[in-house]
Design an enzyme around this catalytic site. Structure first.
Site, PDB file in Angstrom:
ATOM      1  N   ASP A  32      -2.323   6.470  -3.492  1.00 24.17           N
ATOM      2  CA  ASP A  32      -1.174   5.803  -2.883  1.00 24.17           C
ATOM      3  C   ASP A  32      -0.703   4.703  -3.827  1.00 24.17           C
ATOM      4  O   ASP A  32      -1.248   4.526  -4.923  1.00 24.17           O
ATOM      5  CB  ASP A  32      -1.499   5.279  -1.489  1.00 24.17           C
TER       6      ASP A  32
ATOM      7  N   ASP B 291      -5.801   2.355  -3.410  1.00 31.20           N
ATOM      8  CA  ASP B 291      -7.028   2.281  -2.618  1.00 31.20           C
ATOM      9  C   ASP B 291      -7.245   3.527  -1.765  1.00 31.20           C
ATOM     10  O   ASP B 291      -8.259   3.658  -1.092  1.00 31.20           O
ATOM     11  CB  ASP B 291      -7.082   1.019  -1.757  1.00 31.20           C
TER      12      ASP B 291
ATOM     13  N   ASP C  38      -0.973   1.531  -4.134  1.00 27.94           N
ATOM     14  CA  ASP C  38      -1.840   0.480  -4.672  1.00 27.94           C
ATOM     15  C   ASP C  38      -3.225   0.990  -5.058  1.00 27.94           C
ATOM     16  O   ASP C  38      -4.091   0.201  -5.442  1.00 27.94           O
ATOM     17  CB  ASP C  38      -1.946  -0.701  -3.707  1.00 27.94           C
TER      18      ASP C  38
ATOM     19  N   SER D 287       0.819  -1.213   0.000  1.00 27.89           N
ATOM     20  CA  SER D 287       0.000   0.000   0.000  1.00 27.89           C
ATOM     21  C   SER D 287       0.854   1.265   0.000  1.00 27.89           C
ATOM     22  O   SER D 287       1.590   1.530  -0.944  1.00 27.89           O
ATOM     23  CB  SER D 287      -0.956  -0.039   1.189  1.00 27.89           C
TER      24      SER D 287
END
Length: 452
Positions: free
Chosen positions: A243, A247, A245, A104
């Site tokens: 960010d 999400d 990833d 993440s």
């Protein structure tokens, strides 16, 4: 985090690459364990694997693929894709699970693995327990004629782009909007700019050149300062930062002011309420700014808090049958549109509100007045057991801070579910007092942990 789990935290498994948890040996065993459990429970026979742009993703992808194949499970490889895209595609491909290789918002030296069920939701606790139990057993490879096969899904980005575009009404176009889009050198680099362009916006993409090492490096939703500077330099209408990833999302208005997740949730709730489309109330977390709670109260919209983590927000939304929840960090779940936090889809809902009301992002956020908030992170050695409730000094210091706030603020101490950090948060009306009290409390927390 479930204390009875050895590996799974609040958001999958995460840690330093090459450490005790994130290494090729465990990844292969984990793939095998997942395959063994799912083949006994699911009618489907394949798992999707996606990843962000970290250099270690290649290694972990290969290891997971080997383990799944050894269990007899087929694998569909998606390549670099946002976490919410894997959630969506897991469901549409009728896969029995989806795996995201990502840490993440962390730096490249960390990595992790997140898991989605066939419905595109986080794995239930009982399935995580079953996988951990299987990890304790010796790994046995199925007969050669039953080994799983792997194939690459070439059109995955296009499928997800079309899904994202379909989450706002067809009558709404983004023509006339100029925006800077910061992809954090992460998984949205080849997707997010195209989504907004295809809807008519003029897009200036930044941080779209991943090299395996620069993900989240001084960019993205956790470091929006460069986005702010670019928005002002380009005289853009707004900026959007994801960010690594994809999400999380944070935005910047045309004045260069950062618009965080709480404010974005407010804008989405406000617009849905005005359109008489808001179902139920709004779910926040322990970290949500009190200003959001107050703004919802002004509208008569119910507001509840959960523990930090989008899985808890989703669980609360499902239990109450509400449709909107989110975190100040930018994890936002429009449950009527998706099954997990999705930065692109959340950004689209805000842009749709701007287009429909003909208002700027700056104007839309003004209905919520944020309380000054200070948060200090105290790092402790990984693996060390910390229990804040049992520290008399910490609890006394917390009570003293609460007394100093005179009932016009909040204090929160919590352990991070993804890294060895204690978060110290103080919120109140006076910014100077809030910062001073946060420093005082953080100093007590740090000294108590070190002395333990």
């Amino acid at each position: 985090m479930d204390n009875n789990k050895q590996f799974f935290g609040t958001d999958g498994i995460r840690g330093p690459v090459g450490g005790d948890v994130i290494n090729p040996e465990l990844a292969m065993k984990l793939g095998w364990a997942l395959g063994q459990v799912l083949l006994k429970q699911s009618a489907y026979q394949h798992v999707l694997i996606g990843k962000d742009t970290r250099i270690s993703g290649y290694m972990l992808e290969s290891a997971l693929e080997a383990g799944l194949s050894a269990a007899g499970m087929d694998i569909h490889l998606l390549g670099p894709m946002p976490t919410p895209a894997i959630a969506y595609l897991t469901h549409t491909f009728r896969a029995c699970a989806g795996i995201v290789i990502s840490a993440s918002h962390n730096g490249y030296s960390d990595n992790g693995m997140k898991f989605f069920s066939h419905l595109g939701t986080k794995l239930p606790d009982e399935l995580e327990h079953a996988i951990e139990a299987m990890l304790q057993k010796p790994m046995k490879t199925v007969a050669s004629n039953k080994l799983g096969k792997a194939k690459r899904i070439e059109d995955a980005p296009g499928r997800y782009i079309e899904f994202c575009k379909g989450t706002i009404p067809g009558r709404i176009a983004l023509r006339g909007l100029t925006m800077v889009v910061d992809c954090a050198n992460g998984a949205t680099y080849h997707i997010a700019p195209n989504v907004f362009r295809e809807l008519g916006a003029t897009v200036y993409p930044v941080h779209i050149s991943p090299n395996g090492l620069n993900i989240n490096q001084h960019c993205g939703s956790t470091s929006p300062e460069s986005l702010r500077e670019t928005v002002l330099a380009k005289k853009a209408n707004l900026g959007i930062a994801f960010d690594g990833d994809g999400d999380r999302v944070i935005m910047v208005d045309h004045k260069g002011e950062i618009v965080d997740g709480d404010e974005l949730v407010f804008i989405m709730a406000d617009y849905a309420y005005q359109q008489q489309r808001l179902v139920g109330g709004v779910v926040g977390t322990q970290m949500s700014n009190y200003g959001l709670e107050q703004a919802m109260a002004n509208y008569g919209i119910p507001f509840v808090r959960t523990k930090v983590g989008d899985r808890y927000i989703l669980a609360e939304l499902e239990q109450r049958q509400w449709q909107l929840g989110g975190e100040s960090s930018g994890h936002i779940i429009p449950r009527n549109l998706t099954t997990t936090g999705d930065g692109i889809i959340a950004a689209l809902q805000v842009l749709a509100a701007m287009a429909a009301t003909d208002k700027t992002l700056y104007e839309l956020k003004k209905g919520m007045q944020k309380f000054p908030q200070a948060m200090i992170n105290i790092t402790y050695p990984a693996g060390k057991k910390i229990s804040l409730d049992h520290h008399t000094e910490i609890q006394e210091a917390k009570q003293a801070v609460e007394k100093a706030l005179s009932g016009k603020g909040r204090v929160l101490l919590r352990m991070s579910g993804t890294e060895p950090v204690v978060r110290v948060m103080v919120e109140g009306e006076d910014n100077t007092l809030v910062i001073e009290l946060a420093k005082q409390l953080a100093a007590v927390v740090e000294s108590s942990i070190v002395a333990e």
